[in-house]
Each structure stands twice: as C-alpha cells, then as structure tokens.
Motif scaffolding. Structure first.
Motif, PDB file in Angstrom:
ATOM      1  N   GLY A 274      24.928  34.246  45.543  1.00  0.00           N
ATOM      2  CA  GLY A 274      23.807  33.336  45.614  1.00  0.00           C
ATOM      3  C   GLY A 274      22.521  34.049  45.323  1.00  0.00           C
TER       4      GLY A 274
ATOM      5  N   TYR B 151      31.367  25.753  40.595  1.00  0.00           N
ATOM      6  CA  TYR B 151      30.208  25.792  41.484  1.00  0.00           C
ATOM      7  C   TYR B 151      30.558  26.291  42.883  1.00  0.00           C
TER       8      TYR B 151
ATOM      9  N   SER C 239      30.782  29.183  45.300  1.00  0.00           N
ATOM     10  CA  SER C 239      30.350  30.567  45.453  1.00  0.00           C
ATOM     11  C   SER C 239      30.935  31.266  46.668  1.00  0.00           C
TER      12      SER C 239
ATOM     13  N   ASP D 207      28.611  30.803  39.112  1.00  0.00           N
ATOM     14  CA  ASP D 207      28.617  30.491  40.540  1.00  0.00           C
ATOM     15  C   ASP D 207      30.004  30.590  41.152  1.00  0.00           C
TER      16      ASP D 207
ATOM     17  N   CYS E  51      32.356  32.661  42.759  1.00  0.00           N
ATOM     18  CA  CYS E  51      32.065  33.959  43.343  1.00  0.00           C
ATOM     19  C   CYS E  51      32.868  34.206  44.610  1.00  0.00           C
TER      20      CYS E  51
ATOM     21  N   CYS F 260      31.020  35.617  38.964  1.00  0.00           N
ATOM     22  CA  CYS F 260      29.841  36.382  39.377  1.00  0.00           C
ATOM     23  C   CYS F 260      30.127  37.873  39.555  1.00  0.00           C
TER      24      CYS F 260
ATOM     25  N   PRO G 281      23.272  33.286  38.934  1.00  0.00           N
ATOM     26  CA  PRO G 281      23.791  32.038  39.502  1.00  0.00           C
ATOM     27  C   PRO G 281      22.994  30.862  38.969  1.00  0.00           C
TER      28      PRO G 281
ATOM     29  N   LEU H 198      23.188  27.596  40.565  1.00  0.00           N
ATOM     30  CA  LEU H 198      22.825  26.686  41.630  1.00  0.00           C
ATOM     31  C   LEU H 198      21.743  27.258  42.527  1.00  0.00           C
TER      32      LEU H 198
ATOM     33  N   ARG I 177      21.106  27.601  45.819  1.00  0.00           N
ATOM     34  CA  ARG I 177      21.785  27.517  47.110  1.00  0.00           C
ATOM     35  C   ARG I 177      21.327  28.615  48.043  1.00  0.00           C
TER      36      ARG I 177
ATOM     37  N   GLY J 173      27.625  31.354  49.923  1.00  0.00           N
ATOM     38  CA  GLY J 173      28.475  32.120  49.036  1.00  0.00           C
ATOM     39  C   GLY J 173      29.150  33.266  49.725  1.00  0.00           C
TER      40      GLY J 173
END
Length: 515
Positions: free
Chosen positions: A10, A303, A305, A382, A384, A409, A497, A499, A501, A506
């Motif tokens: 993240g 998406y 993470s 993302d 991850c 990631c 990343p 997103l 977030r 994550g």
C-alpha cells in the motif's frame, strides 16, 4: 504467546494527491541508580554521534500522552504510563534492533533528537539497500493509528464504498473508480466502475492545486461528511453526485459466477481482501462453484493487497487437491538471526489449512476443495503480500498458476505489528518461503500475459480484458510496451500501487489461531 503478524503493501500515509511531553525518567539516590547510569551512558554515546539502544521492555507503554479506559483488544485497562516522547523514541529504536529483519543494515548515527516525533524517527530506521531492479528493498515501513488499524482488520472502513485507482497522481491526474462495495453510499448513488473523477467540492481533480480540498473529499475523516463529485462517464458525458461518508462494511468476495465454455464450466470470483469476513465468504464461493460443477477457476486478485495469511492458506487449500496439500508446507517464516519471537521450526511453518480457523466461519469446519492442478489469477501492482503467498504457496506444491494482467507488487516480507502509546508500528520482521524454499520475489511475479486493466467493463464481465484473456486463452498482450525505454517506464509504473488504500489493508497476519 499471541503473535499478530501482518504482511503489507500500500501507499505511504500522507497526501493522496500531490501538486506540480510531560513526565520524566525516575531519579534515584546515588550513582548506582539505573536511570542515572543510563543518562550518563547516553551522554557519552551521543557525544560520539550514536545513542544507546535499550530493551523495549524497559520503556514499553511509557507515553507522552497515556491512554485511559479499556483496551478493546484485551478487555483490560490500557497499560500506558506517564512518560515522554524520548521514551517512545527509545522504544521504537529498541523494537527495530530486536525484531527488524535487516536490523544490521540500519544506518548508524541516526540521533532521535533530530526527529520531532517517534513516527518521524521510525520512518528513517530501515535498510537503505535496493533490489536487483533498483527498487527500495524496504518499501513497506509504515505506521497507523491503532484504533483505525483494528477497525480495518475487522472489515470496517470510513468512506463512500468506492475503491479508486490512481492511474496518475500528479497533474494531469487520472483517478478512476475501480469497484464498489455493494449497498454503499457510492453504489446506491449509481457510481460505477470506470467513472473518472473530475471535480471534488468544486476543486479541479485533473489539473488543480487545491490538494487540501481534494484530499478532504477523497479521504473523509469521519462518517456523515457530505462531498460533491463531478465524474466523467464512459460515454463521454459528465454527472454530479453528492456522497455522504459512512462506516462501510467491506465485501471481500464478489461476483461469484460461472462461464460455460467449450472446455467446460469455468468458475470466477473477485477477491479483494484477506480479512476476517473473507473466510466465510470464500468457503461459500468455493461451495457454490463446486456445486455448479466448475472444472477450472479464475481468481481476480488484481486489487487484493493482502491480509490474513491463514486465509491465504485456506484459499490455496480449497483450490488444490487433498493429495497435493495434506502434510505440505504452505509457507515457512524466516526471521533474523536473533529469532526475536522464539519460534520453533514447527511454529514458523504455516501448513495448508484443512479446516476453518474461526475468523468468520465455525472453527474446525472442513473446507471444500475444487481439486485443481491449475488455476488462473488476474493480477496487477495491487496484488500483494498474502495474495502473492497464494501464488507462491500453490507453485511450491506443483500447482500451475497462470498470471494475467500486470506484475505483482513484490512483497515476500511481513510484519509483526506492535502497538505502543496508540500508534501501531509495522517494521518487516520476516520473509516467507514456499515448500520448495523459494521466496525471492522482491520485484514481483511477472504475468504470463501482460494485459492492461480495462475500466470500460465491469469486473466479472466476460468482455473485460483480463477476464476475456483468461476465458479465451488468447494473449493479446495489450499492455506490452513497444520499446526498451517504454518497457522500463512501464515496469517502473507497475511497481506503484493503484488503489488509494490504508497500508494496513495490505498485510499478512498470523494470529494465535495459527501458532
């Protein structure tokens, strides 16, 4: 012993869009007093450009602003005592020295007095080394307010229920809606995937410099905040919608469905978070696909993470067969030479769990299995941590994992988060390896077919580019750069990343259920 280990990715906390103490140490009666000796030692060492490192047990919970009341994690009163910011900084330095995976790579001469807060000091206490491809080896060092972190672990988040993909964070910015939480304020207002943010409360998202107003709207501080968004539609039109923030319950598993192809029935689901509610939702999804006769599977983790490592193990078990998983290692945890948590080899080994761990499904409920020897995973920057563990763990027992989308990631490392004085600190404490001893993917897993994310179609739509590639088996490679310079630029972008977030969404977590 209760370990709460989290694997994370993240973005670093701060602006999501950017523009072009009281108390003191005790004092004894003579030179033999421990506090006096510590001060003398500190002065001597500081004169040489260094500071002494003390055991965390001697300064834990000594806070400049002690908390009062009951700790919801333990049900007992907070153990905070009156202390100073210097006490908190000493705890941070001790925690790094005792537990950080690369404690011997932290630069010397970082004096705590040069940093105004314990968090600022923590932020520099990490390895400066790089990966083979030039990325920071430790890109995952972060902190979070303890109360907020605990809410996210339980699947709660303040917001509108729309996940945003930041394709470009600096002007000209490109911010898209990635997906919606069902029943959330954004969903009920008719917001859909692919919409582009143009204005927030009158401030220009694309080229504007009022980042304070933009970020206030993007990340509301509390529920019941109303903000107005102007969005671009897929057909080229625009729309203005007012959204009021709420405490949104995350739905980690969405779009469970099947597709009938010439090769047989293919199952699909979108998996967004390895959190506590995801355990029961994954079990339901796999049972649904198994009952429907799915003979193949596509898991959309573009998406996702990270989250609970136990859930990652459960998912991998449910994908594969009993013969391939029983008695096998899903992931082995490798700590620094100090073995800071005193784990035995058995405690440091995470198996393929055959039964629910009790996060949200009944403890010891037998898990269903699809019995597959091959699975397709849709990935991106993302994807991850715990999501990468699913890939690595399955490959470790010989299951073929096809990756479609973008590079993951690259986080084979994890945290043991520690709360001190209301801040939870995340410093990497271990690396995970699979049954074959492999865990060196610091630059991410590369996809078998590079396909750019398709914001013109809903997730789960068979015409959406990544899913269409998985279903047809034809690799169009629409995300492949055309030159070496373009490839390097695309690789660098893929490391970021998408997103917006909280970093704690994550994480890989190991709880006492797993020890």
């Amino acid at each position: 012993m209760r370990l709460n280990m989290r694997w994370g990715a993240g973005i670093v906390a701060g602006l999501v869009l950017t523009a072009c103490g009281g108390g003191g140490e005790g004092r004894g009666e003579g030179i033999g007093d421990i506090a006096t000796l510590m001060r003398i030692q500190a002065q001597a060492v500081a004169s040489m450009g260094q500071e002494p490192i003390v055991a965390t047990s001697t300064v834990a919970g000594r806070c400049a602003t002690p908390r009062t009341g009951t700790d919801p994690e333990t049900g007992a009163p907070y153990r905070d005592q009156a202390g100073t910011l210097d006490d908190e900084k000493r705890w941070v330095r001790g925690w790094i020295d005792e537990t950080y995976l690369w404690f011997d790579e932290v630069p010397g001469g970082l004096l705590s007095s040069a940093y105004p807060t314990p968090v600022a000091y923590f932020n520099v206490l990490k390895t400066p080394k790089k990966t083979v491809n030039g990325r920071d080896k430790d890109r995952f060092h972060f902190t979070e307010d303890t109360a907020e972190y605990r809410n996210l672990s339980a699947g709660l988040s303040v917001g509108y229920g729309m996940e945003l993909a930041f394709l470009q964070r600096t002007p000209p910015r490109d911010v898209r809606v990635a997906y919606l939480e069902p029943g959330s304020p954004a969903d009920l207002a008719g917001v859909t995937r692919g919409m582009k943010l143009l204005e927030i409360d009158g401030a220009d998202v694309v080229t504007g410099n009022d980042v304070g107003k933009l970020n206030a709207g993007l990340a509301p501080a509390a529920a019941n905040e109303a903000h107005t968004f102007k969005v671009g539609l897929l057909d080229g039109g625009t729309r203005t919608v007012t959204l009021t923030s709420a405490n949104v319950t995350l739905s980690p598993v969405q779009n469970v469905k099947t597709f009938d192809l010439a090769k047989g029935r293919v199952g699909y689901f979108q998996f967004n978070d390895h959190n506590e509610p995801s355990e029961a939702q994954l079990i339901n999804a796999v049972n649904t696909l198994k009952d429907a006769g799915a003979k193949d599977l596509v898991v959309d983790m573009r998406y996702n993470s990270g989250g609970l490592l136990g859930v990652a193990s459960e998912l991998a078990y449910m994908v594969a067969s009993r013969e391939a998983t029983v008695g096998k290692t899903f992931e082995r945890l490798e700590f620094n030479s100090k073995n800071p948590f005193s784990l035995t080899p058995a405690q440091a080994t995470v198996p393929f769990y055959e039964y629910a761990r009790g996060y949200s499904a009944p403890t010891n409920q037998m898990l269903p299995q699809l019995g597959l020897n091959e699975v397709t995973v849709l990935t991106g920057p993302d994807t991850c941590s715990a999501s990468e563990s699913v890939v690595n763990g399955l490959r470790g027992i010989g299951v073929k994992v096809n990756l479609i989308g973008g590079a993951t990631c690259g986080k084979p490392y994890a945290f043991v988060p520690a709360d001190n004085c209301g801040t939870t600190y995340f410093a990497i404490q271990f690396q995970g390896v699979n049954a074959q001893g492999f865990g060196d993917y610091g630059d991410g897993f590369q996809p078998d077919c590079v396909v750019a994310d398709d914001f013109s179609h809903a997730l789960g739509d068979p015409a959406e580019a990544l899913l269409a590639t998985a279903l047809t088996g034809r690799c169009i490679n629409n995300g492949a750069p055309k030159s070496e310079a373009a490839r390097q630029k695309a690789d660098a972008k893929a490391w970021e990343p998408l997103l917006n977030r909280s970093p704690s969404r994550g994480n890989r977590i190991i709880t006492n259920r797993d020890m």
